[in-house]
Design an enzyme around this catalytic site. Structure first.
Site, mmCIF file in Angstrom:
data_model
loop_
_atom_site.group_PDB
_atom_site.id
_atom_site.type_symbol
_atom_site.label_atom_id
_atom_site.label_comp_id
_atom_site.label_asym_id
_atom_site.label_seq_id
_atom_site.Cartn_x
_atom_site.Cartn_y
_atom_site.Cartn_z
ATOM 1 C CB CYS A 102 56.028 7.969 68.725
ATOM 2 S SG CYS A 102 57.730 8.349 68.501
ATOM 3 C CB CYS A 105 58.015 4.931 67.982
ATOM 4 S SG CYS A 105 58.381 5.933 69.666
#
Length: 179
Positions: A102, A105
């Protein structure tokens, strides 16, 4: 790991003189020593937790440092430690749900690291890899990552979805530290 600031406990007071009163007040952070008095301040390092300070009249005062180790890094929460790390924690807990693939993230990870250092000893910061721990993520309805949840007394209090600025997360942390 960092060492939390010492809180001092004075087990005896030498005398009820102004010097002794000043000494006790300094240890509690209320009032500094008068400048015209000479005092020897000791520095403690290592595992020694108590010192004795001699008084001019032969009496001694024992000062005990009640420091404890605090975590200033983001801990990894998983199925095995979730209850002890998050649900059973006395301090507020900030939990980031993330995955290695991600992009957002990876953007918020340094922010969470900074918050762990800024609030060391006041909150606990954790991260949960949703690929490794899908049960935790599904129990809290995590459908998008990154998602940050704030827990206090084992209960989910607030959630934030997406890579948000540090100020947003700091505001949430401050809100639940006051409660």
């Amino acid at each position: 790991m960092a060492l939390e600031a010492c809180s001092f406990q004075v087990s005896t007071i030498v005398a009820s003189t102004a010097a002794a009163t000043s000494r006790v007040r300094l240890l509690h952070g209320q009032k500094p020593f008068p400048q015209k008095e000479k005092h020897n301040l000791l520095t403690i390092s290592g595992s020694r937790r108590a010192i004795s300070v001699g008084g001019g009249n032969g009496r001694r005062t024992q000062v005990v440092c009640q420091a404890k180790n605090v975590v200033d890094e983001v801990l990894v929460a998983n199925d095995a430690n979730w209850n002890s790390l998050v649900i059973g924690c006395e301090n507020p807990v900030l939990v980031e749900f993330w995955a290695p693939w991600c992009g957002p993230c990876r953007m918020i990870a340094p922010v969470i690291d900074e918050l762990a250092k800024d609030y060391a000893g006041k909150i606990v910061c954790c991260k949960v890899n949703t690929d490794d721990c899908p049960n935790i993520a599904s129990n809290y309805g995590i459908r998008s990552i990154p998602t940050v949840l704030m827990f206090k007394n084992g209960e989910k209090k607030e959630s934030v979805i997406g890579a948000v600025p540090k100020s947003t997360l700091s505001g949430i942390i401050d809100k639940y530290m006051e409660m």
